[in-house]
Design a protein around this motif. Structure first.
Motif, PDB file in Angstrom:
ATOM      1  N   ARG A 157      22.227 -46.862  51.882  1.00  0.00           N
ATOM      2  CA  ARG A 157      21.026 -46.076  51.585  1.00  0.00           C
ATOM      3  C   ARG A 157      20.350 -46.589  50.314  1.00  0.00           C
ATOM      4  NH1 ARG A 157      19.479 -42.330  48.306  1.00  0.00           N
ATOM      5  NH2 ARG A 157      21.521 -42.189  47.298  1.00  0.00           N
ATOM      6  N   VAL A 158      21.151 -46.892  49.283  1.00  0.00           N
ATOM      7  CA  VAL A 158      20.601 -47.399  48.025  1.00  0.00           C
ATOM      8  C   VAL A 158      19.957 -48.768  48.237  1.00  0.00           C
ATOM      9  CG1 VAL A 158      21.208 -48.190  45.709  1.00  0.00           C
ATOM     10  CG2 VAL A 158      22.209 -46.086  46.603  1.00  0.00           C
ATOM     11  N   ASP A 166       9.510 -54.435  50.293  1.00  0.00           N
ATOM     12  CA  ASP A 166       9.779 -55.872  50.178  1.00  0.00           C
ATOM     13  C   ASP A 166       9.428 -56.561  51.499  1.00  0.00           C
ATOM     14  OD1 ASP A 166      11.739 -57.758  48.251  1.00  0.00           O
ATOM     15  OD2 ASP A 166      11.664 -58.372  50.345  1.00  0.00           O
ATOM     16  N   ARG A 167       8.996 -57.830  51.438  1.00  0.00           N
ATOM     17  CA  ARG A 167       8.625 -58.538  52.671  1.00  0.00           C
ATOM     18  C   ARG A 167       9.841 -58.776  53.567  1.00  0.00           C
ATOM     19  NH1 ARG A 167       9.036 -63.980  53.416  1.00  0.00           N
ATOM     20  NH2 ARG A 167       7.082 -63.985  54.587  1.00  0.00           N
ATOM     21  N   LEU A 168      11.055 -58.637  53.032  1.00  0.00           N
ATOM     22  CA  LEU A 168      12.266 -58.819  53.828  1.00  0.00           C
ATOM     23  C   LEU A 168      12.976 -57.486  54.100  1.00  0.00           C
ATOM     24  CD1 LEU A 168      13.775 -62.057  52.229  1.00  0.00           C
ATOM     25  CD2 LEU A 168      12.405 -61.855  54.316  1.00  0.00           C
ATOM     26  N   LYS A 279      20.114 -61.346  46.499  1.00  0.00           N
ATOM     27  CA  LYS A 279      20.754 -61.081  45.212  1.00  0.00           C
ATOM     28  C   LYS A 279      19.827 -60.276  44.298  1.00  0.00           C
ATOM     29  CE  LYS A 279      24.711 -63.116  45.873  1.00  0.00           C
ATOM     30  NZ  LYS A 279      25.967 -62.299  45.933  1.00  0.00           N
ATOM     31  N   ALA A 280      18.536 -60.588  44.347  1.00  0.00           N
ATOM     32  CA  ALA A 280      17.584 -59.841  43.525  1.00  0.00           C
ATOM     33  C   ALA A 280      17.502 -58.380  43.983  1.00  0.00           C
ATOM     34  CB  ALA A 280      16.205 -60.497  43.616  1.00  0.00           C
ATOM     35  N   THR A 281      17.567 -58.160  45.285  1.00  0.00           N
ATOM     36  CA  THR A 281      17.542 -56.796  45.815  1.00  0.00           C
ATOM     37  C   THR A 281      18.807 -56.048  45.409  1.00  0.00           C
ATOM     38  OG1 THR A 281      16.255 -57.580  47.716  1.00  0.00           O
ATOM     39  CG2 THR A 281      17.271 -55.415  47.899  1.00  0.00           C
ATOM     40  N   ALA A 285      19.116 -52.627  43.154  1.00  0.00           N
ATOM     41  CA  ALA A 285      19.833 -51.471  43.688  1.00  0.00           C
ATOM     42  C   ALA A 285      21.050 -51.105  42.849  1.00  0.00           C
ATOM     43  CB  ALA A 285      20.265 -51.754  45.126  1.00  0.00           C
ATOM     44  N   GLY A 286      21.439 -51.986  41.937  1.00  0.00           N
ATOM     45  CA  GLY A 286      22.627 -51.728  41.139  1.00  0.00           C
ATOM     46  C   GLY A 286      23.912 -51.857  41.937  1.00  0.00           C
TER      47      GLY A 286
END
Length: 350
Positions: A157-158, A166-168, A279-281, A285-286
């Motif tokens: 969910r997070v 996001d485009r992805l 990885k950026a996502t 999201a932590g």
């Protein structure tokens, strides 16, 4: 004996007359049965090069051929290439594996080298170049099971919240809810989708050999049909609208190939770029940095199994060739299944 180069005389040697007599009887039987073991002066390195080009190339997926070629070039030929094929023994093979392990090579990598080498030597035996496969009696290292790091329901969910807009975003949702491999997502085309019926067909995978992309049959060799969740259908509809806007904005730069998840100019998406975006996502999201993109596929399987879905259905969804693979990979992440089976047995016996 008759060989490809014509008639040749074979000599039988031994320390004692009885040894020679037994070897001669076997050699004559082999000759009469059409088995002629005549590798001549061919070395292991020469044979492996011939095997790669004559038996492997164009018979396996491109990535598989490249992996075999790397095993031969980096590991097998430097260590055993100068040995005559006819003189290769299990001791040579066993020593190679031990040297590789001592040098720090992972047991799983050595196991892959063994599988490729044994396949090559099995072909040599089938071709009558050697009497038997020298790698067959050698026990390769058995690596520990792959550590999987699936996300739990709250983490999913997070992740979806962090990917919103996001485009992805749709790619992550399809990866979790449908369990597609990365290459299958990269190779997915709009023609493979029926959003009205909520169906997706896996028809190809996109691999990345040196210098570009190629589309191949799925890993199992056959496609599969997947029913999409409502959330995946909604995400794909929104993704389609965004992609049409992106294509109009890019104008002449856009190279339309019908891909659902292309690069920013319509070409196949590079796996490295996808991993960096993922990885950026995760960071937004932590979520744990150690989570790999492939863990989204593991997440799909573990969520379904914990919901009590039949493992056979999970196997078909993931496209595993055999259900034993599904059970071997995921059985240890389901500690509560032992309680469930005990409760079921209690209920069955009243």
């Amino acid at each position: 004996v008759q060989t490809a180069e014509g008639t040749k005389t074979r000599y039988i040697y031994g320390k004692h007359r009885e040894d020679v007599r037994e070897k001669l009887a076997k050699a004559i039987a082999d000759r009469d049965g059409g088995l002629v073991y005549d590798a001549g002066n061919m070395t292991v390195g020469e044979y492996l090069d011939r095997w790669l080009n004559d038996s492997v190339r164009n018979t396996v997926r491109q990535r598989t051929w490249e992996r075999y070629e790397q095993f031969v070039r980096v590991h097998l030929t430097p260590a055993l290439g100068k040995i005559k094929l006819a003189k290769l023994t299990p001791a040579h093979v066993r020593g190679l594996y031990r040297d590789k392990l001592n040098s720090g090579l992972a047991p799983r990598t050595v196991l892959h080298i063994h599988r490729a080498f044994s396949k090559a030597l099995k072909q040599a035996a089938a071709d009558g170049l050697i009497p038997r496969n020298p790698a067959a009696p050698v026990k390769p290292p058995q690596p520990r099971g792959e550590e999987i790091r699936p996300l739990n329901r709250e983490q999913v969910r997070v992740l979806f919240e962090a990917a919103s807009g996001d485009r992805l975003e749709a790619l992550y949702i399809v990866a979790v809810t449908a369990g597609l491999r990365r290459g299958e997502l990269q190779g997915l085309k709009w023609d493979d989708l029926d959003l009205e019926a909520g169906m997706l067909q896996v028809r190809r995978t996109c691999s990345e050999p040196k210098g570009g992309h190629i589309f191949e049959a799925p890993k199992s060799g056959k496609g599969r049909n997947i029913r999409l969740t409502q959330s995946a259908v909604a995400a794909l509809r929104m993704h389609r609208r965004r992609q049409l806007e992106e294509r109009m904005y890019k104008a002449d730069l856009w190279q339309e190939q019908g891909l659902v998840f292309p690069s920013t100019v319509g070409t196949p998406l590079w796996g490295g770029n996808l991993n960096r975006a993922f990885k950026a996502t995760l960071q937004r999201a932590g979520l744990p940095k150690s989570t790999r993109f492939h863990d989204l596929r593991h997440t799909c399987a573990t969520l379904l199994l914990k919901q009590g879905v039949n493992p056979k259905f999970v196997q078909e969804l993931l496209g595993h060739a055999d259900i034993s693979l599904t059970l071997n990979v995921y059985s240890h992440v389901l500690p509560d299944m032992g309680d469930a089976t005990a409760d079921a047995m209690e209920a069955a016996l009243g």
